[in-house]
Design an enzyme around this catalytic site. Structure first.
Site, PDB file in Angstrom:
ATOM      1  N   LYS A  40       0.851  -1.199   0.000  1.00 35.10           N
ATOM      2  CA  LYS A  40       0.000   0.000   0.000  1.00 35.10           C
ATOM      3  C   LYS A  40       0.884   1.247   0.000  1.00 35.10           C
ATOM      4  O   LYS A  40       2.082   1.157   0.258  1.00 35.10           O
ATOM      5  CB  LYS A  40      -0.940  -0.026   1.198  1.00 35.10           C
ATOM      6  CG  LYS A  40      -0.265  -0.026   2.541  1.00 35.10           C
ATOM      7  CD  LYS A  40      -1.296  -0.106   3.663  1.00 35.10           C
ATOM      8  CE  LYS A  40      -0.612  -0.008   5.010  1.00 35.10           C
ATOM      9  NZ  LYS A  40      -1.547   0.210   6.092  1.00 35.10           N
ATOM     10  N   ARG A 135      -9.774  -0.402  15.436  1.00 36.09           N
ATOM     11  CA  ARG A 135      -9.784   0.180  14.099  1.00 36.09           C
ATOM     12  C   ARG A 135     -10.834  -0.640  13.353  1.00 36.09           C
ATOM     13  O   ARG A 135     -11.886  -0.904  13.914  1.00 36.09           O
ATOM     14  CB  ARG A 135      -8.378   0.116  13.483  1.00 36.09           C
ATOM     15  CG  ARG A 135      -8.155   1.169  12.435  1.00 36.09           C
ATOM     16  CD  ARG A 135      -6.706   1.296  12.007  1.00 36.09           C
ATOM     17  NE  ARG A 135      -6.193   0.138  11.290  1.00 36.09           N
ATOM     18  CZ  ARG A 135      -4.980   0.076  10.734  1.00 36.09           C
ATOM     19  NH1 ARG A 135      -4.164   1.101  10.795  1.00 36.09           N
ATOM     20  NH2 ARG A 135      -4.571  -1.015  10.105  1.00 36.09           N
ATOM     21  N   HIS A 165      -5.752  -7.511  13.215  1.00 36.75           N
ATOM     22  CA  HIS A 165      -4.526  -6.711  13.098  1.00 36.75           C
ATOM     23  C   HIS A 165      -4.033  -6.353  14.490  1.00 36.75           C
ATOM     24  O   HIS A 165      -4.824  -6.011  15.367  1.00 36.75           O
ATOM     25  CB  HIS A 165      -4.822  -5.437  12.289  1.00 36.75           C
ATOM     26  CG  HIS A 165      -3.607  -4.646  11.929  1.00 36.75           C
ATOM     27  ND1 HIS A 165      -2.498  -5.193  11.322  1.00 36.75           N
ATOM     28  CD2 HIS A 165      -3.316  -3.323  12.080  1.00 36.75           C
ATOM     29  CE1 HIS A 165      -1.591  -4.240  11.118  1.00 36.75           C
ATOM     30  NE2 HIS A 165      -2.066  -3.107  11.583  1.00 36.75           N
ATOM     31  N   ARG A 219       0.976 -10.776   6.854  1.00 34.90           N
ATOM     32  CA  ARG A 219       1.014  -9.577   6.004  1.00 34.90           C
ATOM     33  C   ARG A 219       2.314  -8.826   6.325  1.00 34.90           C
ATOM     34  O   ARG A 219       2.459  -8.271   7.408  1.00 34.90           O
ATOM     35  CB  ARG A 219      -0.199  -8.674   6.276  1.00 34.90           C
ATOM     36  CG  ARG A 219      -1.542  -9.381   6.097  1.00 34.90           C
ATOM     37  CD  ARG A 219      -2.705  -8.431   6.353  1.00 34.90           C
ATOM     38  NE  ARG A 219      -2.650  -7.797   7.645  1.00 34.90           N
ATOM     39  CZ  ARG A 219      -3.120  -8.313   8.779  1.00 34.90           C
ATOM     40  NH1 ARG A 219      -3.698  -9.496   8.783  1.00 34.90           N
ATOM     41  NH2 ARG A 219      -3.014  -7.648   9.912  1.00 34.90           N
ATOM     42  N   TYR A 262      16.533  31.837   5.294  1.00 37.59           N
ATOM     43  CA  TYR A 262      15.368  32.627   5.716  1.00 37.59           C
ATOM     44  C   TYR A 262      15.398  32.870   7.218  1.00 37.59           C
ATOM     45  O   TYR A 262      15.640  31.943   8.003  1.00 37.59           O
ATOM     46  CB  TYR A 262      14.081  31.871   5.397  1.00 37.59           C
ATOM     47  CG  TYR A 262      13.670  31.901   3.945  1.00 37.59           C
ATOM     48  CD1 TYR A 262      13.493  33.102   3.268  1.00 37.59           C
ATOM     49  CD2 TYR A 262      13.442  30.713   3.249  1.00 37.59           C
ATOM     50  CE1 TYR A 262      13.107  33.120   1.931  1.00 37.59           C
ATOM     51  CE2 TYR A 262      13.057  30.709   1.917  1.00 37.59           C
ATOM     52  CZ  TYR A 262      12.892  31.920   1.272  1.00 37.59           C
ATOM     53  OH  TYR A 262      12.508  31.931  -0.038  1.00 37.59           O
ATOM     54  N   CYS A 308      14.486  25.398   2.988  1.00 39.76           N
ATOM     55  CA  CYS A 308      13.570  26.116   2.085  1.00 39.76           C
ATOM     56  C   CYS A 308      12.675  25.094   1.377  1.00 39.76           C
ATOM     57  O   CYS A 308      12.783  23.888   1.594  1.00 39.76           O
ATOM     58  CB  CYS A 308      14.363  26.874   1.032  1.00 39.76           C
ATOM     59  SG  CYS A 308      15.710  27.853   1.710  1.00 39.76           S
ATOM     60  N   ASP A 310      12.689  24.188  -1.755  1.00 41.99           N
ATOM     61  CA  ASP A 310      13.365  23.348  -2.753  1.00 41.99           C
ATOM     62  C   ASP A 310      14.860  23.163  -2.494  1.00 41.99           C
ATOM     63  O   ASP A 310      15.535  22.486  -3.262  1.00 41.99           O
ATOM     64  CB  ASP A 310      13.241  23.989  -4.146  1.00 41.99           C
ATOM     65  CG  ASP A 310      11.865  24.522  -4.397  1.00 41.99           C
ATOM     66  OD1 ASP A 310      10.930  23.716  -4.438  1.00 41.99           O
ATOM     67  OD2 ASP A 310      11.702  25.762  -4.507  1.00 41.99           O
TER      68      ASP A 310
HETATM   69  C1  LIG Z   1      -3.879  -4.241   7.979  1.00 41.79           C
HETATM   70  C2  LIG Z   1      -2.394  -4.151   7.869  1.00 41.79           C
HETATM   71  N1  LIG Z   1      -1.693  -5.280   7.787  1.00 41.79           N
HETATM   72  C3  LIG Z   1      -0.344  -5.275   7.693  1.00 41.79           C
HETATM   73  C4  LIG Z   1       0.365  -4.092   7.695  1.00 41.79           C
HETATM   74  C5  LIG Z   1       1.856  -4.149   7.606  1.00 41.79           C
HETATM   75  O1  LIG Z   1       2.438  -3.675   8.777  1.00 41.79           O
HETATM   76  P1  LIG Z   1       4.023  -3.646   8.946  1.00 41.79           P
HETATM   77  O2  LIG Z   1       4.511  -2.647   7.966  1.00 41.79           O
HETATM   78  O3  LIG Z   1       4.217  -3.183  10.343  1.00 41.79           O
HETATM   79  O4  LIG Z   1       4.500  -5.008   8.662  1.00 41.79           O
HETATM   80  C6  LIG Z   1      -0.323  -2.897   7.799  1.00 41.79           C
HETATM   81  C7  LIG Z   1       0.434  -1.656   7.815  1.00 41.79           C
HETATM   82  O5  LIG Z   1       0.100  -0.632   8.291  1.00 41.79           O
HETATM   83  C8  LIG Z   1      -1.747  -2.914   7.901  1.00 41.79           C
HETATM   84  O6  LIG Z   1      -2.455  -1.796   8.010  1.00 41.79           O
END
Ligand SMILES: Cc1ncc(COP(=O)(O)O)c(C=O)c1O
Length: 367
Positions: A40, A135, A165, A219, A262, A308, A310
């Protein structure tokens, strides 16, 4: 290595580092499991398509994205592996999910009531249980059974997964994570059904729950990218995949007492040299980096004056040539150090680099 297109500021992404991290994590911690690579947010800003392709070659089973558009980008690049959207999609986009063969998350009853109007070809779904993070996800066994029953009797949905999760898996005190895990296992026992994918662990969970035999998938996010903000004792070396680089655009002599940038927030204490680097807060190199260091020609050089939009200025220990390489993070300055010094986590630093900074892929895909 190719340099960036028309400006000497770039992100270097080491694709083989990602592949090596995946192979090692699979070998030591997830041998028997399906690994879903979490790609993602443009693969935590490493480049979703390149990372997804490399991760699949390295042996991951599927991919996780946070929304439909991210999944569509992967499908349009020709990726055919299972893709789970771990975020929540609006029910009226179910036909889009089906068209692109994207698996979606079902995490509450109100959503499902609206989704039941969908009558197209079956969409594959993973049910989400909230084991404590508050969540996405249903919080009770009864709610989960209601979702299960309703979906099992609807021909436009196919249940393929059940997941939760963890909120604290990166904490060396594993108590809270294990409580969540125990709640998830209790749910599995209540349901008494098997699923193609049962998953709870993100990166740290994968390491800490390596002996878990009740889930069959993980995951994997941050560790795949080679970053561990919290210490982990691993039997292999994680390889960071992302580096941020630029080059000295201009070098000038300054006298003691001259001011820089600046607001004149920095006054030179001695005669010497400063360098101008073409990266600024519009690139995601926030003003909070003032006072931190970059690495040039073997020296740590302080960022002086306000950053700044850039450009930024650095104090040089001696005269350096224009175009000298500047490392903002990489082998000499770990991204975790940057994150700690900024009071954040490496995820935020990597995702915070602006899209205008081009990515240069190093060591592209090992076949
Ligand atoms: C639902 C879910 N699973 C897995 C992950 C992966 O987490 P990590 O990067 O800590 O392995 C995320 C990351 O935010 C997540 O939102």
């Amino acid at each position: 290595m190719k340099s960036a297109i028309h400006r000497d500021t770039w992100l270097e992404i080491d694709i083989t580092a990602i592949q090596s991290n995946i192979k090692n994590i699979k070998k030591y911690y997830a041998k028997e499991k399906h690994v879903f690579a979490v790609v993602k947010a443009d693969a935590y800003h490493h480049g979703a398509v390149a990372v997804a392709q490399a991760a699949l070659i390295a042996g991951v089973h599927g991919l996780c994205v946070s929304n439909l558009d991210e999944g569509i980008e992967l499908r349009e690049a020709g990726i055919q592996a299972p893709i789970l959207v771990v975020g929540k999609i609006a029910p009226h986009y179910l036909a889009v999910a089906q068209k692109y063969m994207l698996q979606v998350t079902v995490s509450d009853w109100q959503w499902l009531e609206q989704a039941l109007a969908y009558s197209g070809k079956p969409v594959q779904v993973h049910l989400k249980y909230d084991s404590g993070m508050n969540r996405l996800g249903v919080k009770t066994h009864e709610e989960m059974q209601k979702l299960l029953m309703t979906l099992s009797n609807h021909e436009s949905f196919e249940i393929v997964g059940l997941f939760t999760h963890f909120a604290t898996s990166d904490d060396s005190d594993e108590t809270a994570m294990r409580e969540q895990y125990t709640k998830f296992i209790a749910l599995l026992d209540t349901i008494g059904m098997n699923f193609q994918y049962i998953h709870a662990s993100n990166s740290y969970g994968t390491i800490r729950l390596a002996d878990d035999e009740r889930t069959n998938s993980v995951r994997l996010g941050i560790l795949m990218y080679g970053c561990a903000d919290e210490p982990l004792d691993l039997p292999f070396t994680l390889q960071p995949a992302m580096g941020l680089y630029s080059r000295l655009l201009e070098v000038k002599q300054v006298r003691a007492g001259e001011k820089v940038g600046y607001g004149f927030t920095y006054t030179c204490t001695e005669d010497g040299y400063i360098g101008i680097v073409p990266i600024g807060y519009a690139d995601g190199w926030w003003r909070k980096n003032q006072g931190r260091y970059v690495f040039i020609q073997g020296y740590m050089c302080e960022i002086i004056g306000r950053i700044c939009m850039d450009q930024l200025m650095v104090r040089l220990p001696k005269l350096f040539a224009v175009m000298s390489l500047v490392e903002l993070f990489g082998p000499h300055i770990p991204i975790q150090t940057v994150a700690k010094e900024l009071g954040t986590i490496s995820y935020e630093v990597m995702c915070g680099i602006d899209m205008r900074v081009p990515k240069v892929f190093k060591n592209t895909t090992e076949k």
